[in-house]
Structures are given as C-alpha cells and as structure tokens.
Design an enzyme around this catalytic site. Structure first.
Site, PDB file in Angstrom:
ATOM      1  N   GLU A  45      39.811  43.967  47.081  1.00  0.00           N
ATOM      2  CA  GLU A  45      41.236  43.697  46.932  1.00  0.00           C
ATOM      3  C   GLU A  45      41.953  44.917  46.353  1.00  0.00           C
ATOM      4  O   GLU A  45      41.476  45.546  45.401  1.00  0.00           O
ATOM      5  CB  GLU A  45      41.421  42.486  46.006  1.00  0.00           C
ATOM      6  CG  GLU A  45      42.845  42.023  45.831  1.00  0.00           C
ATOM      7  CD  GLU A  45      42.955  40.747  45.005  1.00  0.00           C
ATOM      8  OE1 GLU A  45      44.030  40.150  44.991  1.00  0.00           O
ATOM      9  OE2 GLU A  45      41.939  40.363  44.367  1.00  0.00           O
ATOM     10  N   LYS A 114      48.808  37.936  50.548  1.00  0.00           N
ATOM     11  CA  LYS A 114      48.035  36.951  49.790  1.00  0.00           C
ATOM     12  C   LYS A 114      48.840  35.667  49.610  1.00  0.00           C
ATOM     13  O   LYS A 114      50.037  35.705  49.300  1.00  0.00           O
ATOM     14  CB  LYS A 114      47.639  37.540  48.436  1.00  0.00           C
ATOM     15  CG  LYS A 114      46.610  36.728  47.660  1.00  0.00           C
ATOM     16  CD  LYS A 114      46.123  37.487  46.431  1.00  0.00           C
ATOM     17  CE  LYS A 114      45.017  36.735  45.697  1.00  0.00           C
ATOM     18  NZ  LYS A 114      44.520  37.490  44.527  1.00  0.00           N
ATOM     19  N   CYS A 175      40.588  36.940  47.556  1.00  0.00           N
ATOM     20  CA  CYS A 175      40.122  36.581  46.207  1.00  0.00           C
ATOM     21  C   CYS A 175      40.412  35.137  45.817  1.00  0.00           C
ATOM     22  O   CYS A 175      39.674  34.237  46.179  1.00  0.00           O
ATOM     23  CB  CYS A 175      40.721  37.559  45.190  1.00  0.00           C
ATOM     24  SG  CYS A 175      39.824  37.572  43.612  1.00  0.00           S
ATOM     25  N   SER A 357      25.173  49.640  10.846  1.00  0.00           N
ATOM     26  CA  SER A 357      25.004  49.046   9.519  1.00  0.00           C
ATOM     27  C   SER A 357      23.619  48.480   9.279  1.00  0.00           C
ATOM     28  O   SER A 357      23.266  48.176   8.148  1.00  0.00           O
ATOM     29  CB  SER A 357      26.029  47.915   9.345  1.00  0.00           C
ATOM     30  OG  SER A 357      25.716  46.827  10.205  1.00  0.00           O
TER      31      SER A 357
END
Length: 664
Positions: A45, A114, A175, A357
């Site tokens: 896309e 789309k 999509c 750490s």
C-alpha cells in the site's frame, strides 16, 4: 491449455518520502518477479511515497513526486510485459484518495481508490484520505501532463472496477478492506473474479500474524479463488514495524509464505496456480452459485494480456503449505531488532547507548540489540550486500565483514552502569556479566558527585538540605532525592552517547535507548526525564510478563546465563539508601483497580514526554497518537470510586462473602 497463472506478491522496506529509494526497490521487485516468470506483480500500500507520510499527504509536493516516480516506472523497460500494481496518493476532483494504479506496457489500465479506510489505533487515514463510496461506479480521471506524455492517454478509468484479462478476472482490495465485515472480495468472487489482490500497510503486533493469515485463507475458503497479499516491511520513519508476511492463498489454503522478520529490503513471492482448481472448487458449492446468479456485476476493464501461456502442461503448480508462526518470544526477539536496525542505518548514527541497570527491562533491551547483531551477521552470511554496506558505513570501515555477533556488538553497542551510593554490588555484577556475554562496550561510572553537586546548589540557595526518609526526611524530600539521581542518569546518558566514541578515537554518535515497558508507562512508574527519556525504546510497547518470557527465551537460545540471576533478582530502582549493604527498596505494581486508576491519573502527564517506542500491542499509552486522553485529571475519581464501592457492597450482601477493602 492457458490455465496456469504466475503471480507475484512483494514485501518492500519502503521509507516515507524516500522517493528515490522507494522507486529503486519497486523496480527491483518487478525485475525479480519477471525473472521468476510472474505475469502480474503486486506491491504494498502507498509504496511509491511510503505509507507513513502522515500530514505530508496534505502537501501537493507529495502527490507531484509520486507522479514523477510513476512516470519513471511507466518508462522503465523492467515494467514491460507484466501487469504492475503500485500504490500512491492522488487527487480526483479535488478529493485526495489512497489508490492503486494498475498499468501494463506504458498504459494505465485502472486507478482503483480505497473503499474502506483504516481509522483506529495507529491509523488515521480519514485525516488524509476520503473513501470511495460509489460502489461499482467508474469515472474518467484526467491524467497530469507528466503521465500523458508517457502513456499517450488523456483520461483513464477511476473507480470500483475489475480487470478482465484474456484468461481470468482480477479484483482489488486495499489493506483494511480485507478486515471489513463487507469485504469487496465477497461480491467480486460471486461476480466471477478469480484472483483477489490486497496491497497492505499492516504493522506488527504480537500474536497478530495468525489473524491476518486466517482472514486471507477464509476469503477464498467459502467462495473459492486465489488471494494475493503484499505488505510493507520495516520501519518507515516512526514507531511501527511493518512485518511483511506476503502470502498467496488458493481455495482456503496457503500456497506461498513470505518472511515476517527479515533485513532484506526486497522480497518477492511468486506462485504458479491452476485456474481450473478455482473453477472446479466453485462449481461444487451450490449456495455460492445461487448467490452468484443474483449479484450486481462490476464494471470490467478488458486487458489484451494473459497471465498464463498456451503451453503450460509441464508447468509445475504450487501445492498447499503449512504456515509457520513465530512464538511471541521469537516475535519480541526479531521484530524490535529489525526495527532498531532500520532506525540505526537510516538515522546515520554509529550505534546505541543503553543505561544497563542489571534489571529485567534494560537487560531485555540489551538482548534485543544483541539479536539485531545476530540478524546482521546472518544477513551478511546469506549474501545481503545492502546490509553489509550499511554495517561498513556504521562502523566506518570499508573492508569490515560482520561475522561474530559479539564482535559486531562491541562496535555498535555501548552499555553503561551508573552506580550511586544506593546501588548494590549485585546489580553492578549482573550488568557487567551480561555485557561481557553479549560483547557490548561496557562502562562503569558513579553519579554521586553529580548528585551531591545538584543537591548542594539547592542547599546553598535555600539553606535547607533534604534527607531520605530512612534518615528522617519527609516523603517529599525522599521523592525529590530519588528523582535527582534518576534525572542525572539521563543527562549523563546523552553526554556519553555524544562523546564516548570520540574518546575511543572513533567517529559518530550513539542513539540513547530507553527501557520502560508498557505496564510501567500505563501506571506512570517512572521519573519524568529520567533514563526512560531516550531517543527510542524497543520495549515500550511490550508487557512485563512478555518480557520475562523473552528473557527465558534468550537464556535458552543465546546461552546468556547472566540472565538467570537477573530473572531471580527482586525488582528495584535502587534510588534509596542501602540497609546493611542490601537493597531496601523493592517494587510491586498494585493490582487493585482503584490504585491503578489513581496512579494512572496522577502520572498521565508523563506520557506527554514518552520516548517513541516500538508498537507491539493492541494498546499503547503513547500520548496524543494512540492513547487520546487528557493528562490533567481529577484524581479522586469520586463518582467512579463510589460506584466501585457500591458494587463491592452489593456483592458482599448477595454472596455473603467478605471482599477486602482497598487499603492503598
């Protein structure tokens, strides 16, 4: 016979607004597809401009440069004799659309806008685009002159149509349309479309891949057909990692699977399939055929081209395969590692610096960087010349070949243990041992001088000296002294990130990595502008429980035995004084609902400065992007908490049980 069709699905590592690089990757994918015998090529896309352009879609230059790239693609010899399906934004009658442009031999066949836009979570497509709401309607699109000069066309079809080649019929989805309840492939399949295509910009989320695969397979299980899905891959300039997974399915079964995590910028998946398998499958579904007899037809764009050849009796046909899914621990190991590599090479920095750490979170971040080094060495071993070139540029050595992950880690990864008078020898040793096992360049330093200097300035100005609560100080003093230590570490992290390589006689600077997990961010369990403030954070979208499982995975798969002690150690920030040389401060996230919401509302303001983090879950505390909530609350939650109390009281009376009161 003319029934074996060869089609290609591509996964491309596109970068927002990198028109030069995007065009090169598109052309390379087309060349690869043709070399493998494909007659149709599908890309991701919005691949021409890159999916993540965001508000740059508002700019006319984005559309102009997209058309310039399209002209280059149309003119290229690589795009001849193959149907090319590319994605780009364009404007039709002053409305901006997210489109597929399908062309063949310098002629645009169809521009398909789309229909269903993604507008939840990380997606904001309705901000930039308008959905095409005219079902089965086609209009004429006036091409800009830059395209007219190449194609010789003034106008081309624009709208909801399908392509009818000499041997089959193709229909397009984009999509989100696959995820919608009324997906176009349903009606298209009933109208005789045999090949469905889907160009996606779908990002990685833990445990999401199986959903995508199931949707693709189910699309053709009930209706028959061939489904081709392409997807973007990589980091295109922000928090998301697009995870490829290009695939081709037929009649409900996967026949080709692309990689989910890879450092390859271009991946092309080609499958040869028998159209007769689709036709015979459909012929046996009477309910499908009854529905098909009543469907409204789509406009068909006739294409004088075939996806098959006449002599295909000896052409090998792809057979179904079993999809191989990664475990969540593998996804954490690979996804953020690939994202870090993209960020590192595209930011043109020389590596990473991590305040280590000796706790689970910073150790998990270190393991992800180590995984990245593994992926780089593996890609180079497999002949990826782009990864090799990037690695050489990052370490400033044109002859360098990364072969050993630990050796490469030493060059690009600096870890730093920042001790104070409140730090224990245990955490110092754990950090040092892990650094040795992954191979990072490790620094031990002490921040006490800086902390005392800052507190000394305060005392000089006010005449008052704050104390920790164990020495009689108030809770305000105690918290302030803890915050000074935490914020000093952030300042020192950036200083060492800028100058560590300078002290070693090496060029460049380092990106500072954060290591606050998503649970800590949701609750606000961090100091504003401490070491949670960094350039990027690979674990900021991952839960504590998933990170613990990932640590166990690293023990087993990377043989990092130092992680065993880190897993067994009690969690602590080590910001308060030691008692008899042992840690006096241990941390526990409360589970009670009231306590969570009180802490959330008190600390929500910290999310306004949250470090950009890899997005790995369906939820995120990322302020003003994913989590659109206020940062100034009435923290008493008087109405809400009264409702909770009333419900508890009701349950006690109804069930005759005692429910513990919230004592926090």
């Amino acid at each position: 016979m003319g029934r074996a069709v060869s089609v290609a699905a591509c996964a491309l590592n596109q970068w927002a607004l990198d028109f030069e690089g995007n065009a090169e990757r598109i052309l390379r994918s087309i060349s690869i597809a043709k070399s493998k015998g494909a007659r149709y090529r599908l890309g991701p896309e919005l691949e021409i401009c890159g999916y993540g352009c965001a508000d740059h879609y508002y700019e006319s230059d984005t559309l102009l440069h997209s058309f310039q790239v399209l002209a280059k693609l149309l003119e290229s010899p690589a795009t001849q004799d193959i149907i090319c399906d590319v994605g780009m934004p364009l404007m039709h009658r002053n409305v901006r659309y997210n489109c597929r442009v399908i062309f063949l031999n310098k002629k645009i066949l169809l521009i398909r806008p789309k229909i269903s836009l993604a507008n939840a979570g990380n997606y904001r497509e309705l901000r930039w685009f308008t959905p095409w709401n005219k079902a089965r309607h086609v209009e004429e699109y006036l091409l800009p002159r830059i395209i007219q000069e190449v194609t010789g066309q003034d106008t081309v079809p624009f709208g909801d149509a399908v392509l009818a080649t000499k041997d089959t019929c193709l229909g397009t989805e984009i999509c989100e349309e696959l995820w919608a309840p009324n997906s176009p492939h349903i009606e298209m399949g009933l109208d005789g479309v045999e090949i469905f295509t889907n160009a996606s910009g779908s990002h990685h989320v833990l445990r999401k891949a199986h959903t995508r695969v199931d949707l693709v397979n189910s699309a053709t299980a009930k209706n028959g057909g061939i489904y081709i899905l392409s997807n973007q891959k990589g980091c295109d300039g922000d928090r998301l990692y697009y995870d490829g997974c290009a695939m081709i399915s037929m009649n409900g079964e996967t026949v080709a699977q692309g990689s989910q995590f890879s450092l390859d910028d271009v991946e092309v998946l080609v499958a040869t399939l028998d159209l007769e398998d689709v036709r015979s499958y459909r012929a046996e579904i009477s309910s499908r055929n009854l529905a098909a007899s009543k469907v409204n037809p789509f406009a068909r764009i006739k294409v004088n081209f075939a996806l098959s050849c006449s002599d295909d009796l000896t052409v090998p046909i792809c057979v179904p395969i079993q999809w191989r899914h990664h475990s969540p621990e593998e996804e954490i190991c690979l996804g953020p590692a690939c994202w870090l590599w993209d960020y590192l090479r595209r930011s043109k920095q020389a590596g990473f610096l991590l305040p280590l750490s000796g706790g689970i979170d910073s150790s998990a971040t270190a393991c992800i960087v180590y995984s990245m080094c593994h992926q780089v060495c593996l890609a180079v071993k497999n002949g990826n010349v782009e990864v090799l070139a990037d690695a050489r540029r990052i370490v400033h050595d044109e002859t360098y070949v990364p072969e050993d992950p630990r050796e490469f880690c030493k060059r690009v990864f600096t870890t730093c243990y920042m001790a104070s008078e409140n730090s224990s020898q245990d955490t110092r040793n754990r950090a040092k041992l892990l650094a040795e096992q992954i191979g990072s360049y490790h620094i031990n330093l002490n921040i006490d001088a800086a902390v005392k200097a800052i507190v000394g300035i305060f005392s000089l100005v006010t005449g008052r000296t704050p104390c920790f609560s164990v020495y009689g100080g108030s809770s305000r003093e105690n918290l302030a002294l803890q915050n000074v230590q935490a914020r000093v570490r952030m300042v020192l992290a950036y200083l060492f990130a800028q100058l560590t390589l300078w002290t070693r006689g090496m060029p460049g600077g380092l990106l500072v990595l954060g290591s606050a997990n998503v649970d800590e961010s949701l609750r606000g369990y961090l100091t504003k502008y401490d070491c949670s403030s960094a350039d990027i954070n690979p674990i900021g979208g991952i839960s504590k429980s998933d990170l613990k499982n990932f640590i166990q995975y690293c023990i087993e798969n990377f043989q990092l035995t130092a992680l065993r002690n880190i897993m067994a150690a009690p969690p602590t920030a080590e910001l308060e004084p030691l008692v008899d040389g042992q840690v006096s401060q241990t941390d526990e996230v409360a589970s009670k609902v009231k306590h969570f919401f009180r802490m959330y509302s008190l600390n929500r303001h910290k999310m306004t400065t949250l470090t950009p983090s890899y997005h790995a879950e369906n939820y995120s505390p990322d302020d003003n992007r994913f989590d659109l909530r206020p940062f100034l609350y009435n923290t008493t939650w008087s109405w809400q908490f009264r409702c909770i109390d009333n419900q508890v009281s009701h349950l006690e009376k109804k069930e005759g049980i005692s429910v513990a009161e919230d004592t926090d």
